[in-house]
Design an enzyme around this catalytic site. Structure first.
Site, PDB file in Angstrom:
ATOM      1  N   LYS A 164       0.844  -1.200   0.000  1.00 23.52           N
ATOM      2  CA  LYS A 164       0.000   0.000   0.000  1.00 23.52           C
ATOM      3  C   LYS A 164       0.883   1.254   0.000  1.00 23.52           C
ATOM      4  O   LYS A 164       1.461   1.616   1.018  1.00 23.52           O
ATOM      5  CB  LYS A 164      -0.914   0.040   1.222  1.00 23.52           C
ATOM      6  CG  LYS A 164      -1.989   1.111   1.067  1.00 23.52           C
ATOM      7  CD  LYS A 164      -2.546   1.635   2.371  1.00 23.52           C
ATOM      8  CE  LYS A 164      -1.807   2.820   2.898  1.00 23.52           C
ATOM      9  NZ  LYS A 164      -1.870   4.039   2.080  1.00 23.52           N
ATOM     10  N   GLU A 239       9.789   1.142  10.599  1.00 23.53           N
ATOM     11  CA  GLU A 239      10.803   2.157  10.300  1.00 23.53           C
ATOM     12  C   GLU A 239      10.124   3.501  10.478  1.00 23.53           C
ATOM     13  O   GLU A 239       9.266   3.878   9.688  1.00 23.53           O
ATOM     14  CB  GLU A 239      11.298   2.012   8.851  1.00 23.53           C
ATOM     15  CG  GLU A 239      12.024   0.726   8.569  1.00 23.53           C
ATOM     16  CD  GLU A 239      13.328   0.603   9.320  1.00 23.53           C
ATOM     17  OE1 GLU A 239      13.823   1.601   9.875  1.00 23.53           O
ATOM     18  OE2 GLU A 239      13.857  -0.526   9.373  1.00 23.53           O
ATOM     19  N   CYS A 273      13.670  10.495   6.490  1.00 26.64           N
ATOM     20  CA  CYS A 273      13.628  10.073   7.896  1.00 26.64           C
ATOM     21  C   CYS A 273      14.986  10.241   8.554  1.00 26.64           C
ATOM     22  O   CYS A 273      15.075  10.527   9.731  1.00 26.64           O
ATOM     23  CB  CYS A 273      13.161   8.635   7.983  1.00 26.64           C
ATOM     24  SG  CYS A 273      14.112   7.561   6.928  1.00 26.64           S
ATOM     25  N   GLU A 374      10.406  16.129  15.166  1.00 25.83           N
ATOM     26  CA  GLU A 374      10.666  15.917  13.745  1.00 25.83           C
ATOM     27  C   GLU A 374       9.826  16.887  12.918  1.00 25.83           C
ATOM     28  O   GLU A 374       8.602  16.916  13.047  1.00 25.83           O
ATOM     29  CB  GLU A 374      10.319  14.475  13.356  1.00 25.83           C
ATOM     30  CG  GLU A 374      10.670  14.174  11.913  1.00 25.83           C
ATOM     31  CD  GLU A 374      10.279  12.762  11.486  1.00 25.83           C
ATOM     32  OE1 GLU A 374       9.128  12.360  11.729  1.00 25.83           O
ATOM     33  OE2 GLU A 374      11.131  12.071  10.907  1.00 25.83           O
TER      34      GLU A 374
HETATM   35  P1  NAP Z   1       2.329   8.297   8.139  1.00 25.77           P
HETATM   36  O1  NAP Z   1       1.288   9.324   8.223  1.00 25.77           O
HETATM   37  O2  NAP Z   1       2.643   7.475   9.311  1.00 25.77           O
HETATM   38  O3  NAP Z   1       1.958   7.382   6.877  1.00 25.77           O
HETATM   39  C1  NAP Z   1       2.719   6.289   6.405  1.00 25.77           C
HETATM   40  C2  NAP Z   1       1.816   5.327   5.675  1.00 25.77           C
HETATM   41  O4  NAP Z   1       0.907   4.733   6.619  1.00 25.77           O
HETATM   42  C3  NAP Z   1       0.928   5.941   4.599  1.00 25.77           C
HETATM   43  O5  NAP Z   1       0.770   5.025   3.538  1.00 25.77           O
HETATM   44  C4  NAP Z   1      -0.358   6.155   5.356  1.00 25.77           C
HETATM   45  O6  NAP Z   1      -1.462   6.368   4.529  1.00 25.77           O
HETATM   46  C5  NAP Z   1      -0.430   4.887   6.185  1.00 25.77           C
HETATM   47  N1  NAP Z   1      -1.323   4.915   7.356  1.00 25.77           N
HETATM   48  C6  NAP Z   1      -1.882   5.966   8.005  1.00 25.77           C
HETATM   49  N2  NAP Z   1      -2.636   5.552   9.033  1.00 25.77           N
HETATM   50  C7  NAP Z   1      -2.561   4.204   9.067  1.00 25.77           C
HETATM   51  C8  NAP Z   1      -3.116   3.187   9.907  1.00 25.77           C
HETATM   52  N3  NAP Z   1      -3.918   3.475  10.937  1.00 25.77           N
HETATM   53  N4  NAP Z   1      -2.814   1.897   9.655  1.00 25.77           N
HETATM   54  C9  NAP Z   1      -1.987   1.579   8.633  1.00 25.77           C
HETATM   55  N5  NAP Z   1      -1.446   2.492   7.796  1.00 25.77           N
HETATM   56  C10 NAP Z   1      -1.717   3.792   8.006  1.00 25.77           C
HETATM   57  O7  NAP Z   1       3.727   8.934   7.717  1.00 25.77           O
HETATM   58  P2  NAP Z   1       3.955  10.076   6.692  1.00 25.77           P
HETATM   59  O8  NAP Z   1       3.727  11.367   7.369  1.00 25.77           O
HETATM   60  O9  NAP Z   1       3.243   9.773   5.420  1.00 25.77           O
HETATM   61  O10 NAP Z   1       5.513   9.854   6.418  1.00 25.77           O
HETATM   62  C11 NAP Z   1       6.493  10.570   7.045  1.00 25.77           C
HETATM   63  C12 NAP Z   1       7.038   9.818   8.242  1.00 25.77           C
HETATM   64  O11 NAP Z   1       7.662   8.624   7.806  1.00 25.77           O
HETATM   65  C13 NAP Z   1       8.094  10.587   8.980  1.00 25.77           C
HETATM   66  O12 NAP Z   1       7.890  10.512  10.363  1.00 25.77           O
HETATM   67  C14 NAP Z   1       9.382   9.878   8.610  1.00 25.77           C
HETATM   68  O13 NAP Z   1      10.412  10.010   9.537  1.00 25.77           O
HETATM   69  C15 NAP Z   1       8.932   8.484   8.437  1.00 25.77           C
HETATM   70  N6  NAP Z   1       9.856   7.767   7.564  1.00 25.77           N
HETATM   71  C16 NAP Z   1      10.660   6.822   8.124  1.00 25.77           C
HETATM   72  C17 NAP Z   1      11.575   6.134   7.333  1.00 25.77           C
HETATM   73  C18 NAP Z   1      12.479   5.097   7.934  1.00 25.77           C
HETATM   74  O14 NAP Z   1      12.987   4.263   7.197  1.00 25.77           O
HETATM   75  N7  NAP Z   1      12.703   5.081   9.226  1.00 25.77           N
HETATM   76  C19 NAP Z   1      11.644   6.396   5.978  1.00 25.77           C
HETATM   77  C20 NAP Z   1      10.816   7.372   5.436  1.00 25.77           C
HETATM   78  C21 NAP Z   1       9.910   8.035   6.250  1.00 25.77           C
HETATM   79  P3  NAP Z   1      -2.071   7.877   4.422  1.00 25.77           P
HETATM   80  O15 NAP Z   1      -1.012   8.643   3.710  1.00 25.77           O
HETATM   81  O16 NAP Z   1      -3.326   7.740   3.689  1.00 25.77           O
HETATM   82  O17 NAP Z   1      -2.269   8.391   5.828  1.00 25.77           O
END
Ligand code: NAP
Ligand code: MG
Length: 480
Positions: A164, A239, A273, A374
């Site tokens: 997804k 992650e 990230c 962050e």
């Molecule tokens: P997010 O809001 O947590 O979303 C990540 C993914 O999860 C999206 O596909 C999102 O869909 C989905 N999602 C949302 N709610 C969910 C639920 N209840 N159950 C399952 N999936 C769900 O993160 P983001 O803001 O898009 O991404 C940025 C974050 O990712 C930052 O905190 C960054 O540090 C982290 N990141 C970490 C890494 C690593 O390798 N450590 C790499 C890249 C990014 P929707 O978009 O529809 O909400």
């Protein structure tokens, strides 16, 4: 691959122009269920999961070569979907090909072990079997790259996958599904579902036929995923976010450390990230370092993502743009000193409606919110420190533990500090620390489990212990 049942769609935009670039299928719970069942049937059928590892390796290598052949198209698609600079996307395409090639090799090296016989009449060994159906959930900052980090090792281990992507950047994940089929991955082994995380992502984590969730995203969502997955005891790897420090000592090569600090925060507009969003600098060189940073950061070009000369493109999502603006307000209200930027960047021509943020730098105390939370944008916070002990204390005073950098020409000091820092990765004297063969992941609230490296193969596998009796005289424990 089939479309959704209802035919409902949502709009996907180019954040650098505001244009709608695609109508994307909005998957329903039924669609998700069909995708999971397709994966389950494919997995249990054994065509992929039981295939000789050397044959799986050939198919994964074929995926790598198809991606390499189509890199220019995939790159442009990623740029228009995500808003990143094409120079950044180009680097990612190379890393994606490397990732598939690495895991093609890993497929044939997912070794079990042979134990010393627990009894003289026994053989004991382990085999690595694929964990089953994997639900892979990825964010929008490196769409195809982060899909590859999950799909390549999962396929190499013999798993089936339901992927997804984030709804703001779904296009390259859909292409990856087509490439897999073309390369010879059997139907049903890699399935792509598009739609919102709170619904579709949640259903995927809840689904009883899914064995493992591999999630990349924010720490807040990661916690929800872990709690939800606990109901069915799924295996989970997370992650999550970071607030990664760069620690610069007064004996560092300043030229290299300044260049790396600029790259470390502004690469991908800070939407990374592992972005080095805190720069801790020893007092003796602090003023000189900050002045050099500000002067050289003025040469970084924020602009049209499709121009090969651009270093930094757009902010991908309106919510993210608001979040950055909000943190810059918080910085002001906390009394942080503005060193650079701090406001929207206005472009003209086709990018007049785009979401661009100026390269921003603050000086703040380690306790300031902008130095602890962050932001996920092109915003860096400088913090001075006195000595090694203080640098380590500030670096570790974070709920996150993803990455860190240490800059010092003294190898004893650099390695001492690297050992003391509680993060999954420490880079010494280099801006580059992410490679397919090297594990990547977090300590503390940056998540658990690892991506990349051979270690990841274990996380897509179960270990089965096989015990064989080889004695001549049959055993009869009850003597009956
Ligand atoms: P997010 O809001 O947590 O979303 C990540 C993914 O999860 C999206 O596909 C999102 O869909 C989905 N999602 C949302 N709610 C969910 C639920 N209840 N159950 C399952 N999936 C769900 O993160 P983001 O803001 O898009 O991404 C940025 C974050 O990712 C930052 O905190 C960054 O540090 C982290 N990141 C970490 C890494 C690593 O390798 N450590 C790499 C890249 C990014 P929707 O978009 O529809 O909400
Ligand atoms: Mg988009």
């Amino acid at each position: 691959m089939t479309a959704t049942q209802t035919g409902a769609t949502f709009e996907d935009r180019n954040p650098a122009t505001g244009e709608v670039i695609a109508q994307v299928h909005e998957s329903t719970q039924d669609d998700l269920d069909r995708a999971v069942r397709a994966a389950r049937t494919a997995f249990d059928g054994g065509k992929w999961s039981q295939m000789a590892a050397s044959r799986r390796a050939k198919v994964i290598n074929k995926m790598a070569s198809l991606i390499a052949e189509r890199a220019n198209d995939l790159m442009l698609m990623e740029v228009r979907d995500n808003g990143k600079a094409i120079s950044t996307a180009k680097g990612e395409m190379g890393a994606i090909v490397d990732c598939f090639e690495f895991y093609a090799g890993a497929a044939t090296k997912n070794y079990g072990e042979t134990m010393p016989p627990p009894l003289p009449t026994y053989l004991a060994n382990t085999v690595r079997e694929p964990v089953g159906v994997v639900g892979a959930i990825i964010p929008w900052n490196f769409p195809l790259l982060l899909a590859s980090w999950k799909v390549a090792p999962a396929l190499a281990a013999g798993c089936a996958v339901v992927l997804k992507p984030a709804p703001s950047t779904p296009l390259t994940a859909i292409e990856l599904g087509k490439i897999a089929l073309e390369a010879g991955v059997p139907e049903g082994v890699l399935n792509i579902v598009t739609g919102s995380g709170r619904e579709l992502g949640q259903w995927l984590v809840e689904h009883p036929l899914v064995d493992k969730i591999a999630f990349t995203g924010s720490t807040a969502t990661g916690k929800i995923v872990a709690k939800t997955a606990a109901d069915t005891l799924k295996r989970v790897t997370l992650e999550l976010g970071g607030k990664s420090p760069s620690i610069v000592f007064d004996d560092a090569n300043l030229e290299a450390a300044v260049a790396a600090a600029i790259y470390g925060i502004y690469y991908n507009a800070g939407q990374a990230c592992e972005a080095r969003s805190r720069v801790l600098v020893q007092r003796a060189i602090y003023d000189r370092f900050v002045a050099a940073f500000v002067e050289r950061a003025r040469n970084v070009r924020v602009g049209n993502p499709e121009d090969p000369q651009t270093h930094v493109g757009a902010i991908t999502m309106p919510e993210q743009f608001e979040k950055i603006a909000n943190y810059c307000e918080i910085g002001r209200s906390e009394g942080a000193r503005v060193l650079l930027g701090g406001e929207r960047a206005s472009l003209d021509g086709p990018n007049a409606q785009g979401m661009f943020w100026s390269l921003t730098a603050y000086e703040a105390t380690p306790q300031a919110r902008i130095a602890r939370e962050e932001i996920f944008g092109p915003v860096v916070t400088f913090v001075p420190f006195a000595d090694e002990a203080e640098a380590i204390a500030i670096a570790n005073a974070s709920e996150y533990g993803l990455s860190a950098s240490v800059w010092s020409e003294n190898i004893g000091r650099a390695n001492r500090v690297a050992r003391a820092i509680r993060t999954g990765t420490v880079a010494i004297n280099t801006p580059y620390a992410v490679f397919p063969g090297v594990p990547f992941g977090g300590y503390k609230q940056s998540g658990y489990g690892r991506e990349l490296g051979m270690e990841t193969m274990r996380l897509y596998s179960e270990t089965k212990s096989v015990l064989t009796f080889i004695g001549e005289k049959p055993m009869n424990p009850f003597g009956v």
